[in-house]
Design a protein around this motif. Structure first.
Motif, PDB file in Angstrom:
ATOM      1  N   GLN A 143       0.938  -1.200  -0.074  1.00 18.51           N
ATOM      2  CA  GLN A 143      -0.054   0.136  -0.044  1.00 18.51           C
ATOM      3  C   GLN A 143       0.879   1.351   0.009  1.00 18.51           C
ATOM      4  O   GLN A 143       0.511   2.218  -0.653  1.00 18.51           O
ATOM      5  N   ALA A 146       2.093   1.587  -3.492  1.00 15.79           N
ATOM      6  CA  ALA A 146       1.016   2.339  -4.281  1.00 15.79           C
ATOM      7  C   ALA A 146       0.777   3.798  -4.024  1.00 15.79           C
ATOM      8  O   ALA A 146       0.568   4.579  -4.771  1.00 15.79           O
ATOM      9  N   ARG A 147       0.895   4.035  -2.630  1.00 14.32           N
ATOM     10  CA  ARG A 147       0.699   5.338  -2.262  1.00 14.32           C
ATOM     11  C   ARG A 147       1.793   6.225  -2.498  1.00 14.32           C
ATOM     12  O   ARG A 147       1.569   7.442  -3.192  1.00 14.32           O
ATOM     13  N   ASP A 148       2.983   5.629  -2.778  1.00 14.15           N
ATOM     14  CA  ASP A 148       4.080   6.450  -3.139  1.00 14.15           C
ATOM     15  C   ASP A 148       4.081   6.850  -4.559  1.00 14.15           C
ATOM     16  O   ASP A 148       4.193   7.854  -5.210  1.00 14.15           O
ATOM     17  N   SER A 149       3.726   5.866  -5.428  1.00 12.66           N
ATOM     18  CA  SER A 149       3.351   6.072  -6.984  1.00 12.66           C
ATOM     19  C   SER A 149       2.329   7.170  -7.157  1.00 12.66           C
ATOM     20  O   SER A 149       2.363   7.915  -7.901  1.00 12.66           O
ATOM     21  N   GLU A 150       1.030   6.798  -6.358  1.00  7.69           N
ATOM     22  CA  GLU A 150      -0.038   7.692  -6.412  1.00  7.69           C
ATOM     23  C   GLU A 150       0.543   9.266  -6.166  1.00  7.69           C
ATOM     24  O   GLU A 150       0.057  10.233  -6.666  1.00  7.69           O
ATOM     25  N   LEU A 151       1.487   9.339  -4.942  1.00  9.21           N
ATOM     26  CA  LEU A 151       1.893  10.460  -4.566  1.00  9.21           C
ATOM     27  C   LEU A 151       2.686  11.164  -5.525  1.00  9.21           C
ATOM     28  O   LEU A 151       2.728  12.349  -5.720  1.00  9.21           O
ATOM     29  N   ASN A 153       2.508  10.667  -8.919  1.00 14.66           N
ATOM     30  CA  ASN A 153       1.650  11.298  -9.844  1.00 14.66           C
ATOM     31  C   ASN A 153       0.773  12.730  -9.329  1.00 14.66           C
ATOM     32  O   ASN A 153       0.597  13.362 -10.373  1.00 14.66           O
ATOM     33  N   LEU A 154       0.390  12.426  -8.048  1.00 16.50           N
ATOM     34  CA  LEU A 154      -0.135  13.654  -7.631  1.00 16.50           C
ATOM     35  C   LEU A 154       0.882  14.738  -7.743  1.00 16.50           C
ATOM     36  O   LEU A 154       0.367  16.012  -7.899  1.00 16.50           O
ATOM     37  N   ASP A 157       0.774  16.123 -11.031  1.00 17.97           N
ATOM     38  CA  ASP A 157      -0.428  16.851 -11.253  1.00 17.97           C
ATOM     39  C   ASP A 157      -0.265  18.291 -10.671  1.00 17.97           C
ATOM     40  O   ASP A 157      -0.970  19.254 -11.309  1.00 17.97           O
TER      41      ASP A 157
END
Length: 332
Positions: A143, A146-151, A153-154, A157
């Motif tokens: 998790q 995944a959060r690191d990758s999402e971070l 991406n964020l 963005d």
């Protein structure tokens, strides 16, 4: 899988007896007790003496040998200076006490065994919990990844949004300048509108005064017309009252004429009846004339028959005044 025992029970028993003899705890010396036996012979000492052996097996065998040695030693205890019956009772009492102590030892050993089993179960539970925690840790790491990758991406963005915000700020500055221009134009338009509104208001006040004057004139004219119409209505009411009186008089005269007409109709009906009766009488008289002529001829031929005929009563001629009087009475 359990490991094979390195020593046999006989070797263990021989070694234990040798250790007791070396410590002068054999039957020839003072009787051994459980405390003295444990001080001389222990699992650690026995395993060191043998050089090998399973601690669990050594403990079980040592417990069995301890019970045998302690009971055998108690059976051979000699109490000097006491009679044999009393000594025998003392031995029995001592054996009972030792038996109780041994039972307590067995109970404690069972409690220790249960505690060990409970600790093993707790250890297994702890191992299972540790394994579950490891699985959860792996999930949490996944998790976090995944959060690191999402971070990441964020963050990308966020950078793009920051650039877009800068662009929008520039556009907002241009729009602000346009808004200022439009505001100035709107202020001028409002001022011109206010001037026009003042002019329209002035014109409206003049027209309002003119309208009030015209309304006042029309009100006076309407009042005069209303008074004139009220006089005409009064005259019309008087005329209607006169016409109603004339109508009542005409109705009265019409009723009198109707009565006179009914009286004349009754008289006409009476006259019609009288004429009919006269006609019937005339016809009767005309029919009676040939009969009278025949009668006169017969009388001239036969005088006797004439006498008889003259003796018969004559037919009376009806008077015309009688039916007319009756018809008038009926009409009345």
């Amino acid at each position: 899988m359990a490991r094979p025992a390195a020593v046999s029970p006989d070797q263990i028993r021989t070694t234990v007896l040798a250790m007791l003899a070396e410590a002068e705890l054999d039957p020839e010396h003072a009787p051994p007790t459980s405390e003295r036996f444990r001080r001389v012979v222990a699992v650690r000492k026995l395993r060191a003496r043998l050089g090998a052996g399973d601690p669990a097996m050594l403990s079980r065998t040592l417990n069995t040998i301890e019970a045998e040695v302690v009971r055998a030693g108690l059976a051979q205890v000699a109490i000097p200076g006491l009679p044999d019956p009393i000594a025998e009772q003392m031995r029995a009492l001592w054996q009972a006490a030792v038996a109780v102590q041994l039972d307590e030892v067995v109970r404690l050993r069972e409690d220790a065994t249960r505690a060990a089993e409970a600790s093993d179960a707790a250890r297994r539970d702890a191992e299972l919990r540790t394994e579950m925690l490891r699985v959860e840790l792996a999930d949490l790491r996944a998790q976090v990844t995944a959060r690191d990758s999402e971070l990441a991406n964020l963050r990308a963005d966020c950078r793009s949004l920051t650039e877009r915000a800068a662009t929008l700020n520039g556009a907002a500055a241009g729009l602000q300048a346009e808004r200022d221009t439009v505001t100035a134009t709107l202020a001028q338009t409002r001022q011109s509108h206010a001037d026009e509104f003042a002019a329209v208001h002035t014109r409206y006040e003049g027209l309002s005064r003119q309208l009030l004057q015209e309304t006042e004139h029309q009100r006076h004219a309407l009042q005069a017309e209303r008074e004139r119409l009220a006089g005409q209505v009064s005259e019309a009411r008087e005329r209607v009252a006169a016409l109603e009186g004339l109508r009542d008089r005409l109705l009265t005269e019409l009723a009198g004429e109707r009565d006179a007409r009914q009286h004349a109709a009754a008289e006409a009906a009476a006259l019609t009846t009288l004429v009919s009766e006269q006609r019937a009488l005339l016809q009767t008289m005309q029919a009676a004339q040939p009969a009278q002529a025949a009668t006169h001829g017969a009388a001239s031929a036969t005088p006797g028959r004439r006498r008889r005929t003259s003796a018969t009563p004559s037919v009376a001629t009806p008077s015309p005044a009688g039916p007319v009087a009756q018809a008038r009475r009926k009409a009345r």
